[in-house]
Design a protein around this motif. Structure first.
Motif, PDB file in Angstrom:
ATOM      1  N   ILE A 172      -6.435   2.061  -7.764  1.00 11.48           N
ATOM      2  CA  ILE A 172      -7.520   1.070  -7.760  1.00 11.48           C
ATOM      3  C   ILE A 172      -8.470   1.455  -6.643  1.00 11.48           C
ATOM      4  N   LYS A 173      -9.769   1.219  -6.837  1.00 12.93           N
ATOM      5  CA  LYS A 173     -10.740   1.492  -5.769  1.00 12.93           C
ATOM      6  C   LYS A 173     -11.266   0.157  -5.279  1.00 12.93           C
ATOM      7  N   ILE A 174     -11.049  -0.118  -3.997  1.00  9.79           N
ATOM      8  CA  ILE A 174     -11.576  -1.362  -3.441  1.00  9.79           C
ATOM      9  C   ILE A 174     -12.444  -0.968  -2.264  1.00  9.79           C
ATOM     10  N   ASP A 175     -13.655  -1.529  -2.271  1.00 13.05           N
ATOM     11  CA  ASP A 175     -14.620  -1.231  -1.238  1.00 13.05           C
ATOM     12  C   ASP A 175     -14.010  -1.372   0.167  1.00 13.05           C
ATOM     13  N   LYS A 176     -14.053  -0.326   0.940  1.00 15.88           N
ATOM     14  CA  LYS A 176     -13.646  -0.311   2.373  1.00 15.88           C
ATOM     15  C   LYS A 176     -12.157  -0.546   2.620  1.00 15.88           C
ATOM     16  N   ILE A 177     -11.326  -0.510   1.575  1.00 13.70           N
ATOM     17  CA  ILE A 177      -9.886  -0.638   1.817  1.00 13.70           C
ATOM     18  C   ILE A 177      -9.187   0.610   1.265  1.00 13.70           C
ATOM     19  N   PRO A 178      -8.750   1.519   2.156  1.00  8.40           N
ATOM     20  CA  PRO A 178      -8.051   2.708   1.662  1.00  8.40           C
ATOM     21  C   PRO A 178      -6.822   2.279   0.857  1.00  8.40           C
ATOM     22  N   SER A 179      -6.731   2.766  -0.373  1.00  6.05           N
ATOM     23  CA  SER A 179      -5.649   2.293  -1.241  1.00  6.05           C
ATOM     24  C   SER A 179      -4.774   3.444  -1.708  1.00  6.05           C
ATOM     25  N   PHE A 180      -3.487   3.270  -1.555  1.00  6.04           N
ATOM     26  CA  PHE A 180      -2.492   4.244  -2.002  1.00  6.04           C
ATOM     27  C   PHE A 180      -1.889   3.700  -3.294  1.00  6.04           C
ATOM     28  N   HIS A 181      -1.347   4.599  -4.118  1.00  5.22           N
ATOM     29  CA  HIS A 181      -0.708   4.086  -5.326  1.00  5.22           C
ATOM     30  C   HIS A 181       0.485   4.946  -5.728  1.00  5.22           C
ATOM     31  N   GLY A 182       1.401   4.295  -6.434  1.00  6.87           N
ATOM     32  CA  GLY A 182       2.547   5.011  -6.994  1.00  6.87           C
ATOM     33  C   GLY A 182       3.577   5.402  -5.954  1.00  6.87           C
ATOM     34  N   GLN A 185       2.869   8.133  -3.255  1.00  2.18           N
ATOM     35  CA  GLN A 185       2.028   7.853  -2.074  1.00  2.18           C
ATOM     36  C   GLN A 185       2.613   6.748  -1.190  1.00  2.18           C
ATOM     37  N   LEU A 186       3.813   6.288  -1.535  1.00  3.40           N
ATOM     38  CA  LEU A 186       4.401   5.184  -0.768  1.00  3.40           C
ATOM     39  C   LEU A 186       4.696   5.604   0.676  1.00  3.40           C
ATOM     40  N   GLU A 187       5.230   6.800   0.826  1.00  2.43           N
ATOM     41  CA  GLU A 187       5.624   7.247   2.170  1.00  2.43           C
ATOM     42  C   GLU A 187       4.395   7.356   3.087  1.00  2.43           C
ATOM     43  N   GLY A 188       3.313   7.931   2.554  1.00  2.00           N
ATOM     44  CA  GLY A 188       2.072   8.078   3.346  1.00  2.00           C
ATOM     45  C   GLY A 188       1.546   6.713   3.764  1.00  2.00           C
ATOM     46  N   PHE A 189       1.648   5.757   2.860  1.00  2.00           N
ATOM     47  CA  PHE A 189       1.200   4.386   3.148  1.00  2.00           C
ATOM     48  C   PHE A 189       2.071   3.759   4.242  1.00  2.00           C
ATOM     49  N   LEU A 190       3.385   3.893   4.073  1.00  2.00           N
ATOM     50  CA  LEU A 190       4.310   3.243   5.022  1.00  2.00           C
ATOM     51  C   LEU A 190       4.212   3.860   6.413  1.00  2.00           C
ATOM     52  N   GLN A 205      10.179  -2.635 -11.465  1.00  2.00           N
ATOM     53  CA  GLN A 205       9.787  -1.558 -10.532  1.00  2.00           C
ATOM     54  C   GLN A 205       9.839  -1.994  -9.074  1.00  2.00           C
ATOM     55  N   THR A 206       9.587  -3.282  -8.829  1.00  2.00           N
ATOM     56  CA  THR A 206       9.413  -3.705  -7.428  1.00  2.00           C
ATOM     57  C   THR A 206      10.622  -4.449  -6.858  1.00  2.00           C
ATOM     58  N   ARG A 207      11.590  -4.798  -7.706  1.00  2.00           N
ATOM     59  CA  ARG A 207      12.784  -5.504  -7.214  1.00  2.00           C
ATOM     60  C   ARG A 207      13.459  -4.652  -6.123  1.00  2.00           C
ATOM     61  N   HIS A 208      13.768  -5.247  -4.993  1.00  2.00           N
ATOM     62  CA  HIS A 208      14.448  -4.576  -3.868  1.00  2.00           C
ATOM     63  C   HIS A 208      13.648  -3.416  -3.274  1.00  2.00           C
ATOM     64  N   ILE A 209      12.338  -3.471  -3.421  1.00  2.00           N
ATOM     65  CA  ILE A 209      11.516  -2.368  -2.885  1.00  2.00           C
ATOM     66  C   ILE A 209      11.515  -2.378  -1.342  1.00  2.00           C
ATOM     67  N   LEU A 210      11.788  -3.531  -0.756  1.00  2.00           N
ATOM     68  CA  LEU A 210      11.865  -3.612   0.713  1.00  2.00           C
ATOM     69  C   LEU A 210      13.313  -3.370   1.105  1.00  2.00           C
ATOM     70  N   ASN A 211      13.644  -2.101   1.256  1.00  3.57           N
ATOM     71  CA  ASN A 211      15.047  -1.747   1.514  1.00  3.57           C
ATOM     72  C   ASN A 211      15.132  -0.775   2.696  1.00  3.57           C
ATOM     73  N   ARG A 212      16.341  -0.353   2.955  1.00  6.43           N
ATOM     74  CA  ARG A 212      16.605   0.525   4.100  1.00  6.43           C
ATOM     75  C   ARG A 212      15.704   1.762   4.108  1.00  6.43           C
ATOM     76  N   ASP A 213      15.554   2.364   2.925  1.00  4.42           N
ATOM     77  CA  ASP A 213      14.767   3.579   2.814  1.00  4.42           C
ATOM     78  C   ASP A 213      13.294   3.302   3.169  1.00  4.42           C
ATOM     79  N   THR A 214      12.781   2.196   2.604  1.00  8.02           N
ATOM     80  CA  THR A 214      11.387   1.803   2.891  1.00  8.02           C
ATOM     81  C   THR A 214      11.208   1.555   4.387  1.00  8.02           C
ATOM     82  N   PHE A 215      12.141   0.803   4.986  1.00  8.90           N
ATOM     83  CA  PHE A 215      12.009   0.484   6.408  1.00  8.90           C
ATOM     84  C   PHE A 215      12.027   1.763   7.253  1.00  8.90           C
TER      85      PHE A 215
END
Ligand code: GLV
Length: 314
Positions: A172-182, A185-190, A205-215
């Motif tokens: 998605i392209k949002i004016d003035k907000i750098p946006s990562f996707h998929g 690109q999760l690691e670069g975002f985090l 897809q998003t269930r338990h996305i906040l987990n040890r690996d993400t943190f």
């Protein structure tokens, strides 16, 4: 023809009042009270008993009483809205809900950023202990979920001087907000996010996305704010990341089990701020015009507002 509420755990009083104030002639029923199921054209639901929607042969629309539709999707007998003849599914979202969420997030971010927890703890010891000022630019806020709520929150945090970036499933392209996707690109975002906000819809897809690996991909000392759903978060992974000192704290508004059980360790944890799923509550008076507008649209064959894409699960 009439509208029914199917929401066993919720008080329908304010909803009925708000709808009847705008349309006194509107016939409103409440499940499971006795009423001819064939007369119902629209069902407003929250945590409905699985299978119950099948009882309504002339239903044209199922409306979630909130912005999320994950509770609807737990019904294995939910009529598929993509099949001809089945009711459409819509959700309720409006400017008030969007504004309230932005406000909650601004408050949660500032509470952490201005270190209110630190001062609250010092107060008990009567300890006058000013900390130096922090740099907003260095505390990059990463928002997971850039739908209506996420975009508005990003803009309000930017307006408060923070640097904000976002992540979502698709580009998605949002004016003035750098946006990562998929996932790629999760690691670069985090890795650049110091304050992580979860505003994602709950999907497979998003269930338990906040987990040890993400943190582990977040920088040391990062802070978590979860206003999505409790099932986005592996609660035990969060407790471990806090106790190991990798995360500095968390503000949680949603939980795997609600109300949060009295013996849950989250209640006792000094680094977790708890609010009882109030970040943004659907206001019956504010959404009543939207419900009536969709009823009118249904009756006149016009496109419904806030239609859900069942394949995307939001
Ligand atoms: C609340 O959680 C909602 O889905 O609106």
């Amino acid at each position: 023809m009439a509208l029914t509420f199917i929401c066993p755990d919720r008080d329908t009083g304010p909803w009925i009042k708000a709808l009847n104030e705008l349309d006194p002639a509107l016939e409103i029923r409440v499940w499971p009270n006795d009423h001819p199921r064939s007369k119902i054209e629209m069902a407003l639901t929250w945590a409905h008993p699985p299978g119950v929607l099948k009882e309504y042969p002339n239903l044209g629309c199922i409306c979630s009483m909130g912005a999320g539709i994950d509770l609807l999707l737990t019904d294995p007998l939910l009529p598929n809205p993509d099949l001809p003849g089945n009711p459409a599914i819509v959700r309720l979202i409006d400017q008030k809900l969007v504004r309230d969420m932005s406000e909650y997030l601004l408050l949660a971010v500032l509470h952490h950023f201005r270190q209110f927890d630190f001062y609250q703890a010092r107060k008990e010891q009567k300890d006058w202990h000013p900390l130096g000022p922090l740099e907003k630019k260095e505390n990059i806020i990463g928002i997971m979920g850039l739908g209506q709520l996420g975009k508005a929150a990003a803009k309000s945090l930017q307006a408060a001087g923070f640097t904000v970036c976002g992540w979502r499933n698709s580009q998605i392209k949002i004016d003035k907000i750098p946006s990562f996707h998929g996932r790629d690109q999760l690691e670069g975002f985090l890795s650049r996010t110091r304050i992580l906000i979860c505003l994602l819809p709950l999907t497979c897809q998003t269930r338990h996305i906040l987990n040890r690996d993400t943190f582990s991909k977040l920088p040391q000392g990062a802070y978590l704010i979860n206003v999505g759903r409790g099932d986005h978060l592996e609660e035990t992974d969060l407790l471990a990341a806090l106790d190991q000192g990798h995360l500095s704290g968390a503000c949680l508004d949603v939980f795997q089990s609600e109300p949060l059980p009295k013996d849950h360790p989250i209640w006792q944890h000094p680094k977790i701020l708890v609010t009882p799923h109030i970040s943004s509550q659907t206001n019956p008076r504010s959404v009543a015009p939207q419900i009536l507008s969709n009823l009118k649209r249904l009756r006149t064959g016009k496109a419904l507002l806030n239609r859900v894409d069942i394949k995307k699960e939001y």
